[in-house]
Design a protein around this motif. Structure first.
Motif, PDB file in Angstrom:
ATOM      1  N   TRP A  16       0.829  -1.193   0.000  1.00 14.20           N
ATOM      2  CA  TRP A  16       0.000   0.000   0.000  1.00 14.20           C
ATOM      3  C   TRP A  16       0.877   1.262   0.000  1.00 14.20           C
ATOM      4  O   TRP A  16       0.612   2.209  -0.724  1.00 14.20           O
ATOM      5  N   ILE A  17       1.932   1.255   0.788  1.00 16.26           N
ATOM      6  CA  ILE A  17       2.839   2.410   0.816  1.00 16.26           C
ATOM      7  C   ILE A  17       3.501   2.594  -0.543  1.00 16.26           C
ATOM      8  O   ILE A  17       3.626   3.711  -1.046  1.00 16.26           O
ATOM      9  N   ALA A  18       3.913   1.494  -1.157  1.00 15.16           N
ATOM     10  CA  ALA A  18       4.582   1.565  -2.460  1.00 15.16           C
ATOM     11  C   ALA A  18       3.660   2.039  -3.568  1.00 15.16           C
ATOM     12  O   ALA A  18       4.120   2.519  -4.605  1.00 15.16           O
ATOM     13  N   LEU A 127       9.698  -2.889   3.609  1.00 13.38           N
ATOM     14  CA  LEU A 127       9.817  -1.429   3.446  1.00 13.38           C
ATOM     15  C   LEU A 127      11.277  -1.026   3.227  1.00 13.38           C
ATOM     16  O   LEU A 127      11.559  -0.171   2.378  1.00 13.38           O
ATOM     17  N   ALA A 128      12.189  -1.616   3.981  1.00 15.00           N
ATOM     18  CA  ALA A 128      13.612  -1.295   3.819  1.00 15.00           C
ATOM     19  C   ALA A 128      14.075  -1.677   2.421  1.00 15.00           C
ATOM     20  O   ALA A 128      14.851  -0.938   1.793  1.00 15.00           O
ATOM     21  N   SER A 132      15.514   0.931  -0.449  1.00 19.66           N
ATOM     22  CA  SER A 132      16.872   0.780  -0.978  1.00 19.66           C
ATOM     23  C   SER A 132      16.861   0.525  -2.488  1.00 19.66           C
ATOM     24  O   SER A 132      17.904   0.525  -3.117  1.00 19.66           O
ATOM     25  N   GLY A 133      15.656   0.283  -3.026  1.00 19.85           N
ATOM     26  CA  GLY A 133      15.551  -0.005  -4.460  1.00 19.85           C
ATOM     27  C   GLY A 133      15.938  -1.424  -4.810  1.00 19.85           C
ATOM     28  O   GLY A 133      16.173  -1.738  -5.972  1.00 19.85           O
ATOM     29  N   ALA A 134      16.005  -2.316  -3.845  1.00 17.66           N
ATOM     30  CA  ALA A 134      16.466  -3.681  -4.061  1.00 17.66           C
ATOM     31  C   ALA A 134      15.353  -4.648  -4.404  1.00 17.66           C
ATOM     32  O   ALA A 134      15.483  -5.831  -4.233  1.00 17.66           O
TER      33      ALA A 134
END
Length: 135
Positions: A16-18, A127-128, A132-134
């Motif tokens: 949801w955050i994304a 979330l982390a 970090s874009g990982a």
């Protein structure tokens, strides 16, 4: 004015955050929807607030830009950017459907760590990873 409240399921928190335009992030200009079958959606008008509860706490709100009736018993509460991270000083258990805001707005306080405070380990890791874009 009718502010409404919905619960984001724990297993959907990071997704949801994304989705976009979360509190504290630049506004994309896109519109996002919260889909529901609860008729409280029809009480809301542009400019009212849609509050989100997750992990037992109020996490914040976004301004409602419109509410769509999809014609098959469901509704979409639409928002754009402008989300505000806030909470109140008492827990809010999750619930199904929607509710009308039951606290006074003057009880709301800033919530800078709204994404991760009291959130489970799996959701924090997700979330982390996003940040970090990982992915």
């Amino acid at each position: 004015m009718v502010d409404i409240v919905g619960t984001c399921p724990k297993d959907f928190w990071s997704e949801w955050i994304a989705e976009g335009d979360a509190a504290g992030l630049p506004e994309s200009g896109e519109e996002w929807g919260w889909y529901t079958r609860h008729s409280y959606a029809l009480l809301a008008n542009p400019g009212d607030r849609f509050y989100v509860v997750a992990w037992g706490r109020l996490r914040g709100w976004a301004p409602i830009v419109r509410v769509n009736n999809n014609g098959s018993g469901g509704y979409c509460v639409c928002r754009k950017g402008g989300a505000v991270a806030c909470t109140i000083a008492r827990p809010i258990p999750g619930f199904r459907g929607l509710a009308k805001r039951w606290w006074n707005r003057d009880e709301e306080i800033a919530f800078p760590n709204w994404k991760t405070a009291g959130v489970g380990e799996r959701a924090r890791r997700a979330l982390a990873k996003q940040e970090s874009g990982a992915e």
